[in-house]
Write an enzyme that holds these catalytic residues in place. Structure first.
Site, PDB file in Angstrom:
ATOM      1  N   LYS A  85       0.858  -1.186   0.000  1.00 33.10           N
ATOM      2  CA  LYS A  85       0.000   0.000   0.000  1.00 33.10           C
ATOM      3  C   LYS A  85       0.894   1.236   0.000  1.00 33.10           C
ATOM      4  O   LYS A  85       1.899   1.284   0.720  1.00 33.10           O
ATOM      5  CB  LYS A  85      -0.878  -0.023   1.251  1.00 33.10           C
ATOM      6  N   SER A 100      -9.566   1.723   3.254  1.00 30.43           N
ATOM      7  CA  SER A 100      -8.706   2.457   2.359  1.00 30.43           C
ATOM      8  C   SER A 100      -7.683   1.608   1.623  1.00 30.43           C
ATOM      9  O   SER A 100      -7.133   2.034   0.619  1.00 30.43           O
ATOM     10  CB  SER A 100      -7.969   3.536   3.151  1.00 30.43           C
ATOM     11  N   SER A 122      -9.569  -0.539   7.611  1.00 28.76           N
ATOM     12  CA  SER A 122      -9.041  -0.356   6.256  1.00 28.76           C
ATOM     13  C   SER A 122      -8.329  -1.556   5.651  1.00 28.76           C
ATOM     14  O   SER A 122      -8.004  -1.549   4.470  1.00 28.76           O
ATOM     15  CB  SER A 122      -8.087   0.848   6.222  1.00 28.76           C
TER      16      SER A 122
END
Ligand SMILES: [Zn+2]
Lengths: 492, 517, 96
Positions: free
Chosen positions: B79, B154, B178
């Site tokens: 990420k 996210s 997330s």
């Protein structure tokens, strides 16, 4: 209250840079004077993702200072973010302490040997750790339109020491600062170099003015930009007068409309304080606990062990020296105020010559004078306490007088030699007792007038004989000449 | 089974036995990315060249019999919230679109030390704020099961790339759900470790007391494999826990006898989608059939979790994001234009004789801050900064921030009490399955309420995992959440593995369409 | 309690944001909605409850005072939007 009809109320905020190798939350160097932006890393630049880790030594030095300032050390302390935007504050917040500082409620005793004020305890509101900001440089003269930001200093550990508003004059403020600086120096927690910003002082000052039955307070002014203790003294004196005059012209009280706290900067050139532009908005620092840092706990045992390791601090040391060496309080004060290394030298010297008063006199009159001439510190002084002690012993034994001994000390310095070597080099040798006596007989025989005077009890007359004796043999000890001559006259 | 559909643990065996090379494995995933990521858009940047180079080096080292790290040759997607030395780390924001960190996050350093191959940086909601990856400043990621739906967020890119077989393993971060929510939406396994289990050093902060890095993978076993590499105490992160690290893989095959599962009464109330509820109910039966005892428990303060979270997280975020001011790194407004505008404003105010306006006019520095931040941040980030600045401001701090911290303790106390009676807590990961792109962008509060079941674990600092447990009639995956007491990841993974031994939801893969020409 | 546009404008200034009139209206509405929601916390009696800023039950985490290499200056300044050879540059910082 003095006859000026007002009382000056002063509180001081002192920021001291703690003497660590590395910054408070990263391991960049804290050394002064490096090229801009060469002592930074992701943590102190506040780069995304970086995290602070507290410097063990910085906390230890802070704790040591707090304990020495007689502060209470709470069991639990934490770090908070004080948020504001400034280009030299790359994280957008300073890591400081808000509601649970690492120490509170201490005191520092100040006194004035000259007696300008009574000995008193000044309260310490709190002492807490925080990180320093960087430097913004703006050089309009060079025609630059931009300010330049150097982050080397960012993250340097600071201890903020806040006094209660217990100071009543510029003199007291100065004494407080001197005593605080001395204490910090004794503790070895800071070099307290004001030129390099290791010690910074802000002052809060206002006046309490008698108004019949009640007392009116003038608005508090925070004074900044004072770069020496002398500047602090002058700025406070100026500010007290200014507030009084301003009051007389237009009596505005603290807290009434127009009576809010303002900030003024000391202009050392003009010797005045000037109002500083208010920050862009009223500050709302939005303090909250820094989630990246954990609390610190201190047990009573921790505090006791810190206290036990403090060593003798200036206030106690003054008393000890006076008592142990039989010297005046004033002399003890002078010695202690010179710092721990000089006191150590003095104590070694006193032990070597077995005479505290003589050691004290020599340190104050000769060693300090020579250090001043050499622009050196006691660590750099070329004559060890043991070597000087040897010389003082010769004086005590009557082998040499004080005046000649000063020449010997200079020779010891110049030739890097011992007292005995220096005395030999200067041709100073002990004169044999029988030689002395025969010399005195010769002098008395040659000076009947002096003999007559002495018989009449005019002892001062012996001075003429001493002069003549020294001419014949510069090594003679005047005191011995004097006593032998008097003894011989008595026998006549 | 093709290479890219094999679990990471199997790939690792193939690599170790030299049945496949790291270059072959890496190339296979790069090919998959090239074919399908035009639709899924899970990556912000793909490091094809450096990945292949690194793979070749690993193959050579293996050929020479040199010792290799525990993930040697396995591609891992990361990420874009974790700093990578010399590789743009944008955090999904225009603010950091060009930010090249001069250092590696600890998690990255550990992956490199394990000889994992960093294949790319995945898309995310800007600064990890959001639950759909639509808040990315660059583009939204789509759900590989249905490209008209969001992958969640996210860590949407991190979940989608595993679901779409573009990486066997990926790293996400979880502040309020997330990792778990997108894992649920995309039908993969996602673990949020206990706060302090994985170092946050180099993780771009959203809310520091809630953020935690964790693995996303096809199986619990793969998640265990990745967790083993990234977890452990880090002296660079003060909040990193100095606790022993179990080998999460060593006992993963051992079933948990007499497992006591807690079912949170409050998690089966209104708002829970019927199909989700049914799938979760089925999963719980599965556990029961394998000897687990299920009992109802209560987390009485869980209904306050969202409110608590949406105070604490924005407060910390508003502070963490103060550093983005256009001075030391990151986006900066066009300074010449800014100065010209200011001059013009000043002229007009002067002409109008507006003294107050002149006095209030921003200084150039102030305006630089305000424009850089307003242009560099997207709307959701600005909302949260505003919310946090408000909740911490003078006069409101006690009512909002301090109050929320107190409720947070009550929420933690609920868990502590519950875990005296049960080993794990089981329930749905989310109230619904993946929702449509654009469906919630104008309703922040509705979006926030999506985090209903996940935020409590962050507030309490405990561990949680989402595993696939079913499919809706529309073909979207359903996530089952398991929660464990602090530092009981091993138990969590064993339970998840136990479930995956009995079910095949985790093996299901979407049918992908290549980019339409 | 509800949020006014003026409140929001003040907070925007505190947070160093500049909102257009339209953004200001939207922001006011959305923030107000969230604030209203969050106010449900008021119904809970939390007297005697210690605030929980950290979940980690840790204290006294320190690093030793040992020097580590800083970044080379060029690496430190590499991401700066405006700089010279030595420093970050910003519009004039006046006063103190
Ligand atoms: Zn540093």
């Amino acid at each position: 209250m003095t006859n000026t009809a007002y009382e000056t109320i002063i509180g001081l905020e002192v920021h001291v840079q703690l003497q660590t190798n590395t910054k408070l939350f990263c391991r960049c160097s804290t050394s002064f004077g490096a090229e801009p932006n060469t002592q930074t890393c992701p943590v102190c630049i506040g780069m995304p993702g970086s995290l602070p880790v507290m410097n063990r030594q910085a906390y230890a030095l802070g704790l040591k200072t707090a304990v020495a300032l007689n502060c209470q050390i709470p069991e639990f302390t934490k770090w908070d973010r004080k948020q504001y935007f400034y280009p030299d504050l790359p994280k957008g917040y300073q890591i400081s302490q808000f509601d649970l500082p690492m120490s509170e409620h201490g005191w520092l005793e100040i006194s004035d040997p000259k007696g300008a004020f009574e000995t008193k305890k000044i309260g310490i509101t709190r002492a807490h750790l925080e990180d320093d900001a960087g430097k913004s440089m703006h050089d309009e003269a060079a025609g630059r339109s931009d300010s330049r930001i150097d982050l080397n200093r960012t993250g340097t550990p600071l201890l903020e020491i806040v006094s209660d508003p217990d100071l009543r004059s510029a003199d007291e403020a100065r004494a407080y600062l001197s005593e605080l600086k001395l204490l910090l120096t004794y503790l070895g927690v800071s070099d307290c170099n004001m030129q390099e910003g290791s010690l910074r002082v802000d002052a809060n000052i206002n006046l309490h003015i008698a108004q019949g039955e009640r007392t009116a307070a003038t608005p508090i002014v925070e004074v900044k930009n004072m770069n020496s203790f002398r500047a602090v003294e002058r700025a406070l004196r100026f500010e007290a007068n200014r507030q009084f005059e301003s009051w007389q012209a237009n009596p505005v009280e603290l807290g009434s409309p127009g009576g809010h706290k303002t900030t003024r900067g000391w202009d050392d050139q003009m010797q005045i304080t000037r109002i500083q532009r208010e920050k862009e908005e009223s500050s709302d620092y939005r303090y909250f606990p820094d989630p990246d840092l954990l609390p610190v706990t201190a047990t009573e045992a921790d505090v006791a062990s810190v206290r036990g390791a403090l060593g003798e601090l200036p206030a106690a040391l003054r008393v000890t020296l006076a008592k142990k060496y039989g010297i005046d309080a004033y002399d003890a004060d002078v010695l202690v105020n010179q710092g721990r290394p000089l006191v150590a030298y003095f104590e070694e010297l006193a032990a070597a010559c077995d005479d505290g008063r003589r050691a004290s006199n020599w340190v104050q009159q000769d060693v300090l004078r020579l250090l001043n001439e050499m622009d050196a510190t006691i660590d750099q002084f070329p004559v060890t306490a043991a070597a000087l002690g040897e010389l003082l012993k010769f004086i005590a034994a009557g082998d040499i007088d004080n005046t000649r001994a000063k020449d010997v000390l200079q020779e010891m310095i110049d030739a890097q030699s011992s007292a005995a070597e220096a005395m030999a080099k200067l041709g100073i040798e002990k004169v044999d007792a029988s030689d002395l006596e025969s010399l005195c007989r010769e002098l008395l025989a040659a000076n009947p007038a002096v003999v007559a005077d002495l018989k009449e009890g005019k002892m001062k007359a012996v001075g003429a004989l001493i002069g003549q004796a020294k001419k014949q043999n510069p090594n003679v000890n005047p005191a011995q000449i004097k006593s032998i001559c008097i003894e011989l006259v008595k026998q006549l | 089974m093709s290479l890219i559909d094999s679990p990471a643990t199997e790939l690792l065996q193939l690599l170790k036995s030299a049945e496949v090379t790291a270059v072959e494995v890496t190339q296979a995933y790069l090919d998959q990315i090239a074919r399908y990521d035009g639709r899924v858009k899970s990556f912000l940047s793909v490091g094809s060249e450096r990945a292949l180079e690194q793979a070749a080096t690993i193959d050579q080292r293996r050929g020479r019999g040199e010792p290799l790290g525990e993930l040697a040759g396995l591609p891992v997607a990361v990420k874009d919230v974790l700093c990578t030395d010399g590789w743009v780390t944008s955090c999904g924001s225009k603010m950091l679109a060009d930010f090249v960190p001069p250092y590696d996050a600890t998690v990255i350093a550990r992956l490199k030390a394990a000889d994992a191959i960093l294949i790319g940086k995945t898309n995310m909601d800007e600064f990890a704020m959001g639950g759909s990856t639509e808040n990315s400043a660059f583009f939204p990621t789509t759900n590989p099961w249905d490209v008209s739906c969001t992958p969640g967020g996210s860590s949407g890119g991190a979940a989608a790339c595993v679901a779409a077989s573009m990486a066997p393993l990926s790293i996400g971060s979880d502040t309020g759900g997330s990792i778990r929510q997108p894992a649920g939406f995309c039908g993969v396994t996602g673990l949020k470790p206990t706060y302090g289990r994985v170092s946050r050093y180099g993780l771009i902060a959203f809310a520091s007391s809630l953020d935690q890095v964790g693995p996303l993978a096809s199986t619990a076993e793969d998640a265990a494999l990745l967790l083993r590499t990234i977890a452990g105490h880090d002296p660079l992160d003060s909040t990193s826990a100095p606790v022993d690290q179990p080998d999460y893989l060593a006992n993963i095959d051992q079933p948990l006898d007499g497992l006591r599962l807690g079912l949170v009464r409050e998690h089966f109330g209104p708002g829970l989608d019927d199909e989700v509820g049914a799938a979760v109910g089925q999963a719980i039966k599965e556990f029961e059939s394998r000897g687990a005892r299920v009992q109802e428990i209560s987390l009485p303060h869980s209904k306050y979790a969202i409110a608590t979270y949406y105070v604490i997280a924005p407060c910390e975020a508003s502070s963490n994001l103060a550093r983005y001011d256009g001075v030391h790194y990151g986006y900066r407004t066009d300074e010449a234009a800014m100065l010209a505008d200011l001059a013009e404003e000043r002229k007009q105010l002067a002409a109008a004789g507006d003294e107050a306006g002149l006095a209030n006019l921003d200084s150039p520095l102030m305006r630089l801050y305000r424009l850089s931040r307003s242009e560099g941040f997207g709307p959701e980030v600005k909302r949260r900064i505003m919310l946090g600045a408000y909740a911490l401001s003078a006069g409101y701090k006690d009512a909002y921030y301090v109050k929320a911290l107190k409720v947070r303790r009550l929420i933690r106390n609920d868990y502590d009490a519950a875990f005296r009676d049960v080993d794990l807590i089981v329930g749905p990961t989310t109230p619904t399955v993946a929702f449509g792109l654009g469906e919630m962008v104008d309703d922040p509060l509705a979006m926030y309420l999506q985090d209903l079941y996940t935020v409590s674990a962050n507030l309490a600092g405990i561990a949680g995992i989402s595993v696939p447990c079913g499919m809706t009639s529309t073909g979207l995956p359903v996530g089952l959440q398991l929660q464990a007491p602090p530092f009981q990841e091993e138990r969590l993974l064993r339970a998840a593995h136990m479930f995956q031994q009995a079910t095949d939801w985790h093996t299901k893969r979407p049918t992908l369409a290549a980019e339409t020409p | 309690m509800s949020l006014s546009k003026a409140d929001v404008e003040k907070v925007a200034s505190l947070a160093r944001l500049k909102l257009t009139d339209e953004e200001l209206s939207t922001m006011t509405r959305q923030l107000d909605q969230v604030i209203q929601y969050v106010q449900q916390l008021e119904e809970l009696d939390t007297s005697g409850v210690q605030p929980m800023a950290h979940t980690a039950d840790l204290a006294n985490v320190f690093a030793d005072d040992l020097l580590r290499a800083s970044l080379p200056r060029d690496a430190a300044l590499a991401n700066a939007p405006k700089r010279d050879d030595e420093c970050y540059l910003v519009p004039p910082v006046l006063g103190d």
